[in-house]
Write a protein that holds these residues in place. Sequence first.
Motif, short mmCIF file in Angstrom:
data_model
loop_
_atom_site.label_atom_id
_atom_site.label_comp_id
_atom_site.label_asym_id
_atom_site.label_seq_id
_atom_site.Cartn_x
_atom_site.Cartn_y
_atom_site.Cartn_z
N UNK A 87 3.72 17.69 -9.73
CA UNK A 87 2.87 18.13 -8.63
C UNK A 87 2.39 16.92 -7.83
N UNK A 88 2.30 17.13 -6.52
CA UNK A 88 1.88 16.04 -5.63
C UNK A 88 0.37 15.87 -5.66
N UNK A 89 -0.07 14.63 -5.86
CA UNK A 89 -1.50 14.32 -5.82
C UNK A 89 -1.74 13.29 -4.73
N UNK A 90 -2.98 13.24 -4.26
CA UNK A 90 -3.31 12.33 -3.17
C UNK A 90 -4.53 11.51 -3.56
N UNK A 91 -4.41 10.18 -3.41
CA UNK A 91 -5.52 9.27 -3.66
C UNK A 91 -6.03 8.79 -2.31
N UNK A 92 -7.35 8.81 -2.13
CA UNK A 92 -7.91 8.39 -0.83
C UNK A 92 -9.30 7.80 -1.01
N UNK A 93 -9.68 7.02 -0.01
CA UNK A 93 -11.05 6.49 0.03
C UNK A 93 -11.84 7.32 1.02
N UNK A 94 -12.95 7.89 0.58
CA UNK A 94 -13.80 8.69 1.43
C UNK A 94 -14.63 7.79 2.36
N UNK A 95 -15.22 8.38 3.39
CA UNK A 95 -16.03 7.61 4.33
C UNK A 95 -17.22 6.94 3.65
N UNK A 96 -17.71 7.55 2.57
CA UNK A 96 -18.85 6.96 1.86
C UNK A 96 -18.43 5.87 0.87
N UNK A 97 -17.13 5.54 0.86
CA UNK A 97 -16.64 4.45 0.01
C UNK A 97 -16.09 4.89 -1.33
N UNK A 98 -16.31 6.15 -1.71
CA UNK A 98 -15.81 6.64 -2.98
C UNK A 98 -14.28 6.73 -2.94
N UNK A 188 2.82 15.72 -15.61
CA UNK A 188 3.06 16.72 -14.56
C UNK A 188 2.61 16.24 -13.17
N UNK A 189 2.01 15.06 -13.11
CA UNK A 189 1.64 14.47 -11.82
C UNK A 189 1.43 12.98 -12.02
N UNK A 190 1.80 12.19 -11.02
CA UNK A 190 1.58 10.75 -11.07
C UNK A 190 1.61 10.19 -9.66
N UNK A 191 0.86 9.13 -9.45
CA UNK A 191 0.85 8.46 -8.15
C UNK A 191 0.44 7.02 -8.36
N UNK A 192 1.05 6.12 -7.59
CA UNK A 192 0.70 4.70 -7.64
C UNK A 192 0.06 4.31 -6.31
N UNK A 193 -0.84 3.34 -6.36
CA UNK A 193 -1.46 2.86 -5.13
C UNK A 193 -1.92 1.42 -5.33
N UNK A 194 -2.07 0.68 -4.23
CA UNK A 194 -2.45 -0.72 -4.30
C UNK A 194 -3.90 -0.87 -4.74
N UNK A 195 -4.13 -1.79 -5.62
CA UNK A 195 -5.48 -2.03 -6.14
C UNK A 195 -6.44 -2.38 -5.01
N UNK A 196 -6.03 -3.27 -4.12
CA UNK A 196 -6.93 -3.75 -3.07
C UNK A 196 -7.32 -2.64 -2.09
N UNK A 197 -6.46 -1.65 -1.93
CA UNK A 197 -6.77 -0.55 -1.02
C UNK A 197 -7.89 0.34 -1.55
N UNK A 198 -8.06 0.32 -2.88
CA UNK A 198 -9.07 1.18 -3.49
C UNK A 198 -10.36 0.41 -3.83
N UNK A 199 -10.20 -0.78 -4.38
CA UNK A 199 -11.38 -1.54 -4.80
C UNK A 199 -11.40 -2.95 -4.22
#
Length: 199
Positions: A87-98, A188-199
């Motif tokens: 299943x497709x999952x989405x990682x994102x940074x919210x406007x409040x920084x979360x 059943x789901x996996x996603x990779x993302x850059x460390x610097x983009x999140x923290x």
Amino acid sequence: ALLGELKERQYVLPLSFHVDYWDYIGWRDRFADPVYTQRQRAYAEVQGASMVYTPQMIIAGAIDVVGSDRKAVEKALKKAYTRNTMYRVQVMREQDGRVVVQFPEAPIGVPATIWLVTYQKSAESRVKAGENAGRKLITYNVVRSLQKVGMWYGPATEIELKLNAAAKASSPDACAIIANQAEHGPIIAAAAFNFSNAW
């Protein structure tokens, strides 16, 4: 070396969990962690295996193969593509920084455990003892931390990702989200993302 090749493929997220049960032979793997050894043993228990070994790959959280056996790995990947629903999952940074991960509504049946993983895309070690004594080993997608961050029961779900201080200090350059059915069942789901983009 094979894992290093696999990481270049689209739709493949290989992660290298260094185990600690070979440390007794005289050289301590700086990337090894008993938590990763326990994860390997938990996979073995779920699959009814009586022992663990290296190098091992668990493809899609369900198929056990010798990690240096190219033919077996390729066969397992093909089997996983046809057998596993991802299943497709989405990682994102919210406007409040979360930083959050969003899971869709899906008929997953068995609740899934959500893991947050940090890793280093490549690392080098000089081995001082054991069967690889004197060699320089290059490993890829080396896991530096593993945190259980929540559960997904099937309805659309959003989970906030909070990385602890120890994980941030381990010099990761990438992160991944993994959803295992139960705790160590099929992925059943996996996603990779850059460390610097999140923290």
